[in-house]
Enzyme design. Structure first.
Site: not given
Ligand code: PGA
Length: 249
Positions: A9, A11, A94, A96, A166, A172, A212
């Site tokens: 991904n 992003k 996701h 985010e 996730e 991250g 990560s």
């Protein structure tokens, strides 16, 4: 055997030159075996990415899609638009998108239906926040995220569903779930699917881990029985690191 998948991904990273360079470098990395390799560049680079990966094993996915088929939705992209440039897979849910763009389970359920109506495959993401885990609520959160969005689907639709666990606290952050935590959650998820549908369907669905994942930890995480690959953010921006992760499956 379930299909192993490693998806990158990207992003909101990589301009056009960087996109071309990264795809060309990946193409030069040789054989990825039977693992499916997927990259998800930004919308503006999808056409070019599809063109560059023609005749290679690398597949291209979108990072999102709108819940409507067309109309007055400034700035949005429909499934038909994605299909028309050769995109057959989309990442949905996701964290985010949920956190920064307010995507709720209700919106995500509509997006899933819209994508499935266009015969697209969905990499559906979900995962708990750190607070949820601290208060031992992580299984409940994951169960509701999955059941609210996916459990109205007919069994036949599941051939187009890939799950991606996730944990938000691992994305991250440099902190990963331990291989044992990942396995525990993945087994829980597979059981949920088994209880709702049947054992055969549950055995077939690929469940990816994301958060990560790096060259140094990929192999141990992927060695777990119910972990069928990964959804990779930061490390997918380096051809060398992404390749090492793919080969760790
Ligand atoms: P990360 O991102 O690998 O940079 O933690 C994973 C993701 O957001 O899918």
């Amino acid at each position: 055997m379930r299909t192993k998948i490693v998806a990158g991904n990207w992003k909101m990273n990589n301009d056009q030159t960087e996109t071309i360079t990264l795809i060309e470098s990946l193409k030069n990395q040789g054989n990825f075996g039977s693992t499916r390799v997927i990259v998800a560049p930004s919308y503006v680079h999808l056409s070019q990415a599809v063109y560059l990966t023609t005749n290679s094993v690398i597949e291209v996915a979108a990072q999102n899609v709108h819940e409507s088929t067309s109309g007055a939705y400034t700035g949005e992209v429909s499934p038909a638009m994605l299909c028309s440039v050769g995109i057959q897979t989309v990442i949905l849910g996701h964290s985010e998108r949920r956190a920064h763009f307010g995507e709720s389970d209700v919106t995500l359920a509509k997006k899933v239906i819209n994508a499935l109506d266009h015969d697209m495959e969905i990499i559906f993401c979900f995962g708990e926040e750190l607070e949820d885990r601290k208060f031992d609520n992580h299984f409940n959160v994951v169960k509701s995220q999955i059941s609210n969005v996916l459990f109205e689907l007919r069994a036949s639709a599941w051939s187009k569903i890939v799950l991606a666990y996730e944990p938000v606290w691992a994305i991250g952050s440099g902190e990963t779930a331990s291989p044992e935590q990942a396995q525990e959650m993945h087994a829980f998820i597979r059981n949920l699917v088994r209880d709702k549908y049947d054992a055969d369907l549950a055995e077939k669905v690929s469940i990816l881990y994301g958060g990560s994942v790096k060259p140094a930890n990929a192999q141990e995480i992927f060695s777990k029985q119910d972990v069928d690959g990964g959804l990779i953010g930061g490390a997918a921006l380096s051809a060398a690191d992404f390749t090492t992760i793919i080969k760790s499956t």
